[in-house]
Design a protein around this motif. Structure first.
Motif, PDB file in Angstrom:
ATOM      1  N   ILE A 107     -22.065  57.149 -14.459  1.00 55.94           N
ATOM      2  CA  ILE A 107     -21.908  57.490 -13.050  1.00 55.94           C
ATOM      3  C   ILE A 107     -22.380  56.152 -12.087  1.00 55.94           C
ATOM      4  CG2 ILE A 107     -22.322  58.982 -11.248  1.00 55.94           C
ATOM      5  CD1 ILE A 107     -22.790  61.276 -13.635  1.00 55.94           C
ATOM      6  N   PRO A 111     -20.210  55.496  -4.498  1.00 55.55           N
ATOM      7  CA  PRO A 111     -18.804  56.193  -4.747  1.00 55.55           C
ATOM      8  C   PRO A 111     -17.688  55.543  -3.905  1.00 55.55           C
ATOM      9  CG  PRO A 111     -20.328  57.469  -3.363  1.00 55.55           C
ATOM     10  CD  PRO A 111     -21.454  56.280  -3.931  1.00 55.55           C
ATOM     11  N   GLN A 172     -18.604  61.025  -4.812  1.00 56.22           N
ATOM     12  CA  GLN A 172     -19.383  60.929  -5.899  1.00 56.22           C
ATOM     13  C   GLN A 172     -19.236  62.123  -7.028  1.00 56.22           C
ATOM     14  OE1 GLN A 172     -20.714  59.147  -7.807  1.00 56.22           O
ATOM     15  NE2 GLN A 172     -22.503  58.474  -6.920  1.00 56.22           N
ATOM     16  N   GLY A 175     -16.504  60.827  -8.969  1.00 51.63           N
ATOM     17  CA  GLY A 175     -17.002  59.984  -9.925  1.00 51.63           C
ATOM     18  C   GLY A 175     -17.592  60.719 -11.391  1.00 51.63           C
ATOM     19  N   ILE A 176     -18.249  62.023 -10.912  1.00 50.38           N
ATOM     20  CA  ILE A 176     -18.919  62.594 -11.967  1.00 50.38           C
ATOM     21  C   ILE A 176     -17.663  63.125 -12.593  1.00 50.38           C
ATOM     22  CG2 ILE A 176     -20.365  64.783 -12.438  1.00 50.38           C
ATOM     23  CD1 ILE A 176     -21.969  64.216  -9.763  1.00 50.38           C
ATOM     24  N   ALA A 179     -16.550  60.914 -15.434  1.00 52.24           N
ATOM     25  CA  ALA A 179     -17.529  60.606 -16.238  1.00 52.24           C
ATOM     26  C   ALA A 179     -17.335  61.651 -17.305  1.00 52.24           C
ATOM     27  CB  ALA A 179     -18.980  60.343 -15.834  1.00 52.24           C
ATOM     28  N   ALA A 189     -26.526  57.735 -15.355  1.00 50.95           N
ATOM     29  CA  ALA A 189     -26.258  57.764 -14.063  1.00 50.95           C
ATOM     30  C   ALA A 189     -27.024  56.862 -13.411  1.00 50.95           C
ATOM     31  CB  ALA A 189     -26.922  59.194 -13.415  1.00 50.95           C
ATOM     32  N   PRO A 192     -27.219  57.612  -8.780  1.00 52.46           N
ATOM     33  CA  PRO A 192     -26.045  58.331  -8.338  1.00 52.46           C
ATOM     34  C   PRO A 192     -26.194  58.817  -6.755  1.00 52.46           C
ATOM     35  CG  PRO A 192     -27.079  59.708 -10.054  1.00 52.46           C
ATOM     36  CD  PRO A 192     -27.995  58.382  -9.840  1.00 52.46           C
TER      37      PRO A 192
END
Length: 342
Positions: A107, A111, A172, A175-176, A179, A189, A192
């Protein structure tokens, strides 16, 4: 394909890092001759148990993010060993490393920069699923992405939108979702929440904790703020100029820091009560982090340490166990009373 898998047991750590070094040559002139070496990571070792979180903290420039990227081989390590679930990662060939990417994901900090602005959220989250052949049809990809978006607190109705249509916290979350799409064993991370508003940071930390329980994830959580990682981490490792200087459980580290650098980081955490804040003793850090191109001799921290002795500039203090599960690299057998942590 190279197979470096070793027999693993349920009690074995998921991640084992041994003497990891990441050095970057500095070249100058028309002939690009090497004139120095940046020792970004200089002999880091630690383990992370399955389902646990290691918080890796320190000031900017201490090598935290480079350590995380080195574990995933996003930057080439110079030497050392990184084993994930008993498999040596640093010696995998290109094909084996590509296959291993499904077990280890990252992560990223920003973002705004980590998402391709020309791709829809559907395509961004589905990309690793297609790459690793986890889906075989468009309908299957749609179902997977919808489930992942719900898992991170986003409506699947947003999947046709583009990254610029979302806030920082929402990006974000995207993005998580990307991931965790492959259900990895290990997630790095990399700060993050540092690019997010304070009000959003707690939401993202709580989301990461919830996903960890639900998916049995193992985290290396990189941050520069001890307060951020305190409640998420099973163990905290404090890093300074490429080396780990202290490692302990959060409650032990906050109650009894054994390295002056950790003391200074703890004393910088603000306390909400103004009366307590005015009365507390502080251990301010003087100066900037030295350059890893030319680090100080001996203990790297001695140039900023209020307790430095002559020995500190000549000898590198080993990372030794001060008490069960509490490791520190300091020549002083016992530090003066630390400022009370919040």
């Amino acid at each position: 394909m190279t197979s470096n898998a070793a027999p693993s047991t349920p009690d074995a750590p998921l991640l084992a890092v041994r003497d990891l070094k990441i050095h970057f040559p500095v070249r100058r002139g028309l002939l690009q001759r090497q004139v120095g070496t940046v020792r970004a990571v200089d002999g880091v070792s630690f383990e992370v148990a399955r389902g646990a979180t290691l918080g890796l903290v320190g000031e900017s420039g201490c090598g935290k993010s480079t350590t995380g990227r080195g574990i995933l081989r996003l930057v080439p390590p110079t030497s050392g060993s990184v084993q994930i679930d008993g498999r040596e990662i640093l010696t995998l060939d290109a094909r084996a490393l590509r296959n291993a990417r499904g077990e280890m994901q990252m992560i990223f900090q920003d973002p705004y920069a980590s998402l391709n602005p020309r791709m829809t959220i559907l395509d961004l989250i589905a990309e690793p699923l297609w790459t690793h052949e986890r889906v075989s049809s468009r309908d299957e990809a749609l179902r997977e992405v919808a489930g992942l978006m719900e898992m991170v607190g986003l409506s699947p109705s947003y999947m046709r939108r583009y990254p610029h249509e979302f806030s920082g916290g929402q990006r974000q979350r995207i993005g998580i979702a990307r991931a965790i799409a492959l259900r990895p064993k290990l997630v790095i991370a990399d700060e993050p929440v540092s690019a997010l508003d304070v009000s959003i940071q707690a939401q993202i930390v709580n989301l990461l904790a919830s996903l960890q329980r639900e998916l049995s994830l193992t985290y290396v959580f990189v941050a520069h703020d001890l307060a951020v990682v305190r409640h998420l981490s099973s163990e905290i490792a404090v890093m300074y100029l490429g080396r780990i200087v202290e490692r302990a459980r959060p409650d032990v580290l906050f109650r009894s820091p054994q390295h002056p650098y950790t003391q200074a980081l703890l004393s910088a955490i603000p306390i909400p009560d103004p009366d307590v804040e005015r009365k507390r003793q502080r251990l301010p850090l003087v100066g900037e982090v030295p350059s890893p191109l030319n680090p100080p001799s001996g203990c790297h921290f001695h140039t900023r340490c209020p307790y430095a002795m002559e020995r500190c500039s000549a000898e590198v203090p080993p990372l030794v166990q001060r008490s069960p599960g509490h490791w520190a690299a300091c020549h002083l057998p016992e530090l003066p009373t630390a400022p009370a942590p919040p």
